[in-house]
Design a protein around this motif. Structure first.
Motif, short mmCIF file in Angstrom:
data_model
loop_
_atom_site.label_atom_id
_atom_site.label_comp_id
_atom_site.label_asym_id
_atom_site.label_seq_id
_atom_site.Cartn_x
_atom_site.Cartn_y
_atom_site.Cartn_z
N TYR A 253 -28.02 18.23 11.09
CA TYR A 253 -26.79 17.45 10.90
C TYR A 253 -26.01 17.31 12.20
O TYR A 253 -25.60 16.22 12.59
CB TYR A 253 -25.92 18.12 9.82
N ARG B 76 -18.28 16.47 -0.22
CA ARG B 76 -19.61 15.83 -0.28
C ARG B 76 -20.28 15.84 1.09
O ARG B 76 -21.47 16.19 1.22
CB ARG B 76 -19.44 14.40 -0.80
N GLU B 77 -19.52 15.49 2.13
CA GLU B 77 -20.07 15.48 3.48
C GLU B 77 -20.43 16.89 3.94
O GLU B 77 -21.46 17.12 4.58
CB GLU B 77 -19.06 14.86 4.44
N HIS B 78 -19.58 17.86 3.60
CA HIS B 78 -19.83 19.23 3.98
C HIS B 78 -21.06 19.80 3.29
O HIS B 78 -21.84 20.58 3.89
CB HIS B 78 -18.61 20.10 3.65
N ALA B 79 -21.30 19.42 2.05
CA ALA B 79 -22.48 19.87 1.31
C ALA B 79 -23.76 19.33 1.97
O ALA B 79 -24.77 20.04 2.09
CB ALA B 79 -22.40 19.42 -0.14
N ASP B 80 -23.72 18.04 2.40
CA ASP B 80 -24.89 17.47 3.08
C ASP B 80 -25.16 18.21 4.39
O ASP B 80 -26.33 18.51 4.72
CB ASP B 80 -24.65 15.99 3.38
N SER C 193 -24.38 21.28 5.14
CA SER C 193 -24.78 22.67 4.92
C SER C 193 -26.25 22.80 4.56
O SER C 193 -26.85 23.88 4.74
CB SER C 193 -23.93 23.28 3.80
N SER C 194 -26.86 21.73 4.05
CA SER C 194 -28.29 21.79 3.67
C SER C 194 -29.19 21.96 4.88
O SER C 194 -30.25 22.57 4.81
CB SER C 194 -28.68 20.55 2.87
N ASP C 195 -28.79 21.39 6.03
CA ASP C 195 -29.56 21.55 7.28
C ASP C 195 -28.58 21.38 8.43
O ASP C 195 -28.41 20.28 8.96
CB ASP C 195 -30.68 20.53 7.35
N ILE C 196 -27.94 22.48 8.79
CA ILE C 196 -26.85 22.42 9.76
C ILE C 196 -27.34 21.91 11.11
O ILE C 196 -26.71 21.06 11.74
CB ILE C 196 -26.22 23.82 9.92
#
Length: 575
Positions: free
Chosen positions: A82, A70-74, A76-79
């Motif tokens: 993040y 879940r954290e990795h998906a967030d 990846s949306s705007d590296i």
């Protein structure tokens, strides 16, 4: 798929570790089989604990994985956004150091090691069956199948003579039964049970724990079918196997052998049949068929038919038999006479009803249970005691002076027989194992058995008394193969017959056998020790084991109880 095979391999190793014996020959006594249920209960609890800690471990790792994904998906949306956040940068660094180290440690930790160690400890303190027990249990089941003509598919469904007694067998169960038959060179039963395994395997498409393949079954079937004499079908099965595994070395070799054998048979047939006819001319004479009601059948066939209840005395034989109360000239029995039922006139065989109380049977069973050892027979040449595959049971010996109850039963035996108990052997209690039986035999020693009862100096066994200490649902009868007579176990009854004629010669008509118990338990006790003696055999019946006991009475001391005579026996006992 690779994971499935690794899992199967692990289960195989666990099964091998479980089968290391602590006490062999469990199959020879059903009383000991009961202890295996206790062992299985402990193993089930241990396995349950092993699965629980493994599931907890996997559940923890799965929750961690969900959080990370879940954290990795967030991220990846705007590296860029993040990682520019200092809090996110800290958390990412923490996950890849402290958190992943914790996960790594948990993955490396074998949380089930303690439960695996438990199995090793249980093997030292609990009863485990051995490979010999597995083979013995398989042979016993096949013996029951043959004796009672049980259909293979019905047995596999848990049915015995049409009655549902247990859960159905899986394809693995059937395959192992076929494999055990193959190990014993019993190719007939190999074919039966491998075919059943094939049928059940096709009915179990979702079974991922099978330890065998269709090719394995075909290999066993092909060779066993060849050994049974059907080489053409063996070749067909081998060809089917090679379609699955074209490079199977042994199958290819067998195929060449079968084809060569078939070709040579065809050539031999041409050589013998000059005119093209069959090599063995058919006779126009009628084929004589044996009548099942006459005595020309083999003893084995007679034994099996008696066990199944298919062979019975004729109405002419049954007509003179009577039931009555007797006192046998014993003053005490005037207060409570014995209930006597005649089972056969010549030789004279009787059954005493209510010959033993429940409390007496319970005590004798309790005393005998911890003493059971594999039952032996006497070698007619050497005189040595040895085990035999035609007597599958365990026995224990009880002395008269050990308990007042045993003394009471001994005195009652004397009252029933009119014989002296001083020359009787100790009370033998016998527990028959799975399919336990005792093939046709004499209780007396024959002339060629020079060393029989050596050291006792009590003479031959004059009579047998057999106490039945349980009811049996199916099977377990005592059958006299030449008399077409079967004694069905009834709790508390006692069978009695003389083994010797009055001139001291053995009565060969008393040759008898114990049928295997199909369902139920048979406890028995007998005395056969009044040299030229009596063999009181007491049979107890518990739920699945068959236990009997014997007291052999010998000749010595019976001179005035049953005097010698050159005249023919008159039938009934002189008591």
């Amino acid at each position: 798929m690779a994971e499935d095979w690794r899992l199967i391999g692990l289960l195989g190793l666990l099964l091998l570790s479980v089968c290391i014996p602590v006490d062999a020959e469990v199959y020879t006594a059903l009383a000991e089989m009961e202890e295996l249920l206790e062992t299985e209960s402990v193993l089930i609890n241990n396995l349950e604990g092993y699965i629980r800690v493994q599931e907890n471990k996997l559940s923890f790792l799965k929750n961690k994985m969900d959080d990370y994904q879940r954290e990795h998906a967030d991220a990846s949306s705007d590296i860029t956004a993040y990682v520019s956040n200092p809090i996110n940068a800290y958390l990412l660094t923490k996950r890849l150091t402290t958190d992943w180290k914790q996960v790594e440690n948990l993955m490396e930790h074998d949380v089930g090691a303690e439960f695996v160690q438990n199995i090793s400890q249980y093997r030292n303190i609990m009863k485990f069956p051995s490979e010999e027990d597995l083979n013995g249990a398989a042979v016993a089941l096949l013996r029951l199948q043959d004796t009672y003509q049980l259909d293979t598919s019905s047995v596999a469904r848990g049915k015995l003579n049409g009655i549902q007694y247990s859960t159905a067998m899986s394809s693995d169960d059937c395959f192992e039964l076929g494999r055990q038959s193959y190990v014993n060179h019993d190719y007939h039963h190999t074919v039966l049970w491998m075919n059943e395994a094939m049928s059940r395997m096709l009915e179990e498409p979702s079974n991922h724990t099978q330890s065998f393949t269709k090719a394995d079954i075909l290999e066993y079937l092909a060779f066993s079918t060849y050994k049974e004499g059907d080489i053409e079908v063996a070749l067909t099965m081998t060809n089917e196997l090679l379609q699955l595994l074209p490079h199977h070395e042994r199958a290819n070799g067998n195929k060449r052998f079968y084809e060569k054998e078939i070709a040579s048979r065809v050539q031999l047939k041409k050589m013998k049949g000059d005119d093209g006819s069959d090599e063995m001319p058919k006779s126009d004479l009628p084929v004589a068929k044996s009548d099942a009601s006459v005595y020309d059948m083999s003893e084995r066939r007679s034994y099996n038919m008696l066990c199944r209840g298919e062979l019975k005395p004729s109405p002419r034989d049954l007509r003179p038999l009577r039931c009555r109360y007797v006192t046998n000239n014993v003053p005490f029995l005037r207060l409570g006479p014995l209930k006597l039922e005649e089972a056969h006139k010549e030789p004279y065989i009787v059954i005493y009803h209510d010959a033993m109380y429940d409390s007496e049977m319970d005590l004798i069973k309790r005393m005998a249970r911890p003493r059971f050892r594999r039952a032996t027979v006497q070698n007619s040449i050497t005189g040595a005691l040895e085990t035999a595959n035609y007597r599958i049971s365990k026995s224990a010996w009880l002395k008269t002076e050990e308990d007042r109850v045993i003394g009471t039963v001994v005195q009652r035996t004397a009252d029933m027989t009119g014989l002296d108990m001083d020359s009787a052997e100790e009370l033998q209690v016998v527990n028959y194992g799975i399919g336990g039986h005792y093939e046709p035999h004499f209780d007396f020693a024959r002339k060629e058995e020079k060393r029989a009862f050596e050291g006792l100096n009590l003479g031959n066994r004059i009579a047998t008394v057999l106490f039945y200490m349980s009811d049996v649902e199916q099977g377990g009868a005592t059958v006299f193969t030449s008399l077409h007579t079967a004694l069905v176990p009834r709790k508390g009854t006692a069978a009695f017959w003389m083994n010797l004629h009055r001139d001291g010669e053995g009565d060969v008509r008393t040759r008898h056998a114990a049928c295997p118990v199909l369902t139920g338990t048979k406890w028995g006790m007998s005395w056969e020790s009044i040299r030229n003696s009596i063999n009181p055999l007491i049979n107890f019946d518990l739920p699945p084991p068959k236990i009997v006991s014997n007291k052999w009475i010998h000749e010595r001391g019976q001179e005035f109880r049953r005097p010698c005579s050159m005249d023919e026996d008159h039938g009934e006992f002189a008591i």
